[in-house]
Design a protein around this motif. Structure first.
Motif, mmCIF file in Angstrom:
data_model
loop_
_atom_site.group_PDB
_atom_site.id
_atom_site.type_symbol
_atom_site.label_atom_id
_atom_site.label_comp_id
_atom_site.label_asym_id
_atom_site.label_seq_id
_atom_site.Cartn_x
_atom_site.Cartn_y
_atom_site.Cartn_z
ATOM 1 N N CYS A 71 0.879 -1.174 0.000
ATOM 2 C CA CYS A 71 0.000 0.000 0.000
ATOM 3 C C CYS A 71 0.925 1.235 0.000
ATOM 4 C CB CYS A 71 -0.893 -0.044 1.248
ATOM 5 S SG CYS A 71 -2.149 1.217 1.275
ATOM 6 N N LEU A 74 0.619 4.202 2.424
ATOM 7 C CA LEU A 74 0.440 3.935 3.866
ATOM 8 C C LEU A 74 1.698 4.351 4.638
ATOM 9 C CD1 LEU A 74 -0.859 2.564 6.374
ATOM 10 C CD2 LEU A 74 -0.069 0.367 5.479
ATOM 11 N N GLU A 79 1.104 1.961 9.943
ATOM 12 C CA GLU A 79 1.102 0.494 9.817
ATOM 13 C C GLU A 79 1.579 -0.137 11.136
ATOM 14 O OE1 GLU A 79 3.182 -1.281 6.494
ATOM 15 O OE2 GLU A 79 2.480 -3.239 7.187
ATOM 16 N N ILE A 99 -2.196 -4.496 5.055
ATOM 17 C CA ILE A 99 -3.017 -3.375 5.536
ATOM 18 C C ILE A 99 -3.251 -2.403 4.388
ATOM 19 C CG2 ILE A 99 -3.103 -1.377 7.089
ATOM 20 C CD1 ILE A 99 -1.556 -2.960 9.140
ATOM 21 N N VAL A 101 -4.979 1.318 3.904
ATOM 22 C CA VAL A 101 -5.565 2.435 4.641
ATOM 23 C C VAL A 101 -6.567 3.147 3.741
ATOM 24 C CG1 VAL A 101 -3.687 4.055 4.020
ATOM 25 C CG2 VAL A 101 -5.034 4.483 6.063
ATOM 26 N N SER A 105 -13.486 3.954 7.003
ATOM 27 C CA SER A 105 -13.712 2.616 6.440
ATOM 28 C C SER A 105 -14.801 2.675 5.386
ATOM 29 C CB SER A 105 -13.975 1.573 7.519
ATOM 30 O OG SER A 105 -15.126 1.852 8.220
ATOM 31 N N TRP A 231 -8.963 1.265 8.194
ATOM 32 C CA TRP A 231 -7.995 0.322 7.622
ATOM 33 C C TRP A 231 -8.650 -1.027 7.375
ATOM 34 C CZ3 TRP A 231 -7.826 2.115 12.629
ATOM 35 C CH2 TRP A 231 -7.836 1.175 13.668
ATOM 36 N N GLN A 259 -2.957 10.414 8.619
ATOM 37 C CA GLN A 259 -2.312 9.139 8.982
ATOM 38 C C GLN A 259 -1.322 9.332 10.130
ATOM 39 O OE1 GLN A 259 -0.939 6.341 5.982
ATOM 40 N NE2 GLN A 259 -1.719 7.688 4.393
#
Ligand code: PMP
Length: 399
Positions: A71, A74, A79, A99, A101, A105, A231, A259
């Motif tokens: 990703c 990310l 992470e 993962i 991101v 969601s 995530w 983030q």
């Protein structure tokens, strides 16, 4: 207009801080429609500067993150803090998953549909969830009028042929039930486990979830809905890469500032876990939810017009106690259908809730957010008790 879960709707006008100060509590509109997690504000105020992050003007100019993850946007700090938090809480097996991101969601729900629905089918893939389902699934499933997928309703009665995607929400929004897969007798289905509420403040943690796709959100974990960070833990690399492609095409990644902030917040939450005192985030929030549920149950019992679901007790491996689920929403029913449209009725009392029909069920149900500020929650309970008298009077006059 059908509002999305947290935003839109002119209800927001009623809850700005300035207005809160001016409006006497008897006139104040109490918005328990959205699950806006302001209950956590007090904890974070107490934490003072612990989560303050300073981001200089020369930081985060690049689209790319310095990370080894597939990703590519990310942040590695995020992470690490996600993996560490799951290890500490024991709610999901993150270490053997990729993962991804997302901007909340919500964006990952869309990304998972993009990734799981084959592009070469003549008919769109069906999307289902068992009633009562989270009201955003049908909205997302039909909003773009996609040729990839289409919303097909209740998973319990679904009899379609061919591939489908089922959302399994655990614990469920709106009713707090611990859901299992509802479509039986076929292997054609792909599953998305939405674990937004699988945290110790809402339910005992007694299994370490290990599904193909698991969705989490900062909104419901720590209360930072405004940062818009979610995530996905994804087992299969091909699926994860497709989800990443979706993020690339829709928003070219996810805000680095958000983030970095989320990474710090999750780190602080993880560090708070060994503590036995009120600085332990989950312990603090678990006790608040327990108190709110106790008080709501007392009021509902006293009123005799409504009912709530009961939840079984089980052992929480994280908190080392037996407890029940204490969901982020109360799923309240008007008994014997005395009130046909419960949302409308409560709106008359200046209490905004979400109608059962938005979740694929009847209008004698409403979903009530348990995540409001203390002040709003207290006014809500007071108004419910005051309603008892008017409802009894109406009943008497009706005889
Ligand atoms: N899934 C469920 C079950 C939810 O209740 C919510 C928020 N209400 C979301 C996903 C999306 O959360 P967000 O976009 O704030 O991350």
């Amino acid at each position: 207009m059908v509002g999305t879960e947290e935003a839109t709707s002119n209800n927001l006008k009623n809850t700005t801080p300035n207005e809160t100060m001016r409006v006497p509590s008897s006139d104040k509109v109490i918005n328990l429609d959205q699950g806006d997690p302001t209950v956590y504000e007090e904890y974070w105020q107490r934490m003072g500067d612990k989560c303050t992050v300073v981001i200089s003007g020369s930081q985060s100019l690049s689209y790319f993150a310095k990370s080894k993850s597939i990703c590519w946007f990310l942040e590695s700090a995020l992470e690490d803090s996600i993996r560490q938090l799951h290890r500490t809480v024991g709610n999901a097996s993150a270490d053997d998953h990729y993962i991804v991101v997302g901007t909340g969601s919500t964006q990952l729900i869309m990304a998972s549909l993009y990734a799981l629905c084959p592009p070469d089918r003549v008919q769109p893939t069906h999307v289902v969830a068992a009633t009562p389902y989270y009201s955003c699934y049908p909205e997302i499933g039909s909003f773009m009028r996609s040729t990839l997928y289409e919303w097909a309703g209740d998973a319990k009665t679904y009899k379609g042929e061919g591939p489908f995607v089922e959302f399994v929400t655990f614990p469920n929004n709106p009713d707090g039930e611990m859901r299992e897969v509802a479509v039986k007798g076929t292997t054609e289905g792909k599953l998305v486990h939405d674990l937004a509420y699988y945290w110790p403040q809402y339910t005992p943690i007694n299994v370490c979830a290990n599904h193909d796709i698991m969705l989490f959100t900062l909104s419901k974990c720590t209360g930072h809905a405004g940062s818009r960070i979610g995530w996905a833990l994804v087992k299969d690399e091909v699926v994860a890469r497709k989800m990443i492609k979706f993020m690339e095409v829709t928003t070219i990644g996810v805000s680095k500032e958000a983030q970095i902030r989320a990474a710090k917040i999750l780190e602080v939450v993880t560090e708070s876990c060994p503590s036995l005192g009120p600085e332990n985030f989950f312990q603090h929030s678990r006790l608040i939810m327990a108190d709110r549920w106790k008080r709501l149950r007392e009021v509902v019992k006293e009123m005799e017009f409504f009912s709530l679901l009961d939840y079984p007790k089980s052992y929480c491996n994280f908190a080392n106690v037996y407890s029940t689920t204490q969901p982020a929403f109360a799923w309240m029913k008007s008994d014997e259908n005395k009130i046909k449209d419960l949302e409308k009725h409560l709106k008359g009392e200046k209490i905004l809730t979400r109608n059962g029909n938005r979740f694929g069920t009847e209008s004698n149900y409403v979903r009530i957010s348990m995540l409001s500020t203390n002040e709003d929650f207290n006014i809500f309970l007071e108004r419910m008790l005051a309603m008892k008298e008017t409802m009894e009077a109406v009943q008497y006059n009706g005889i």
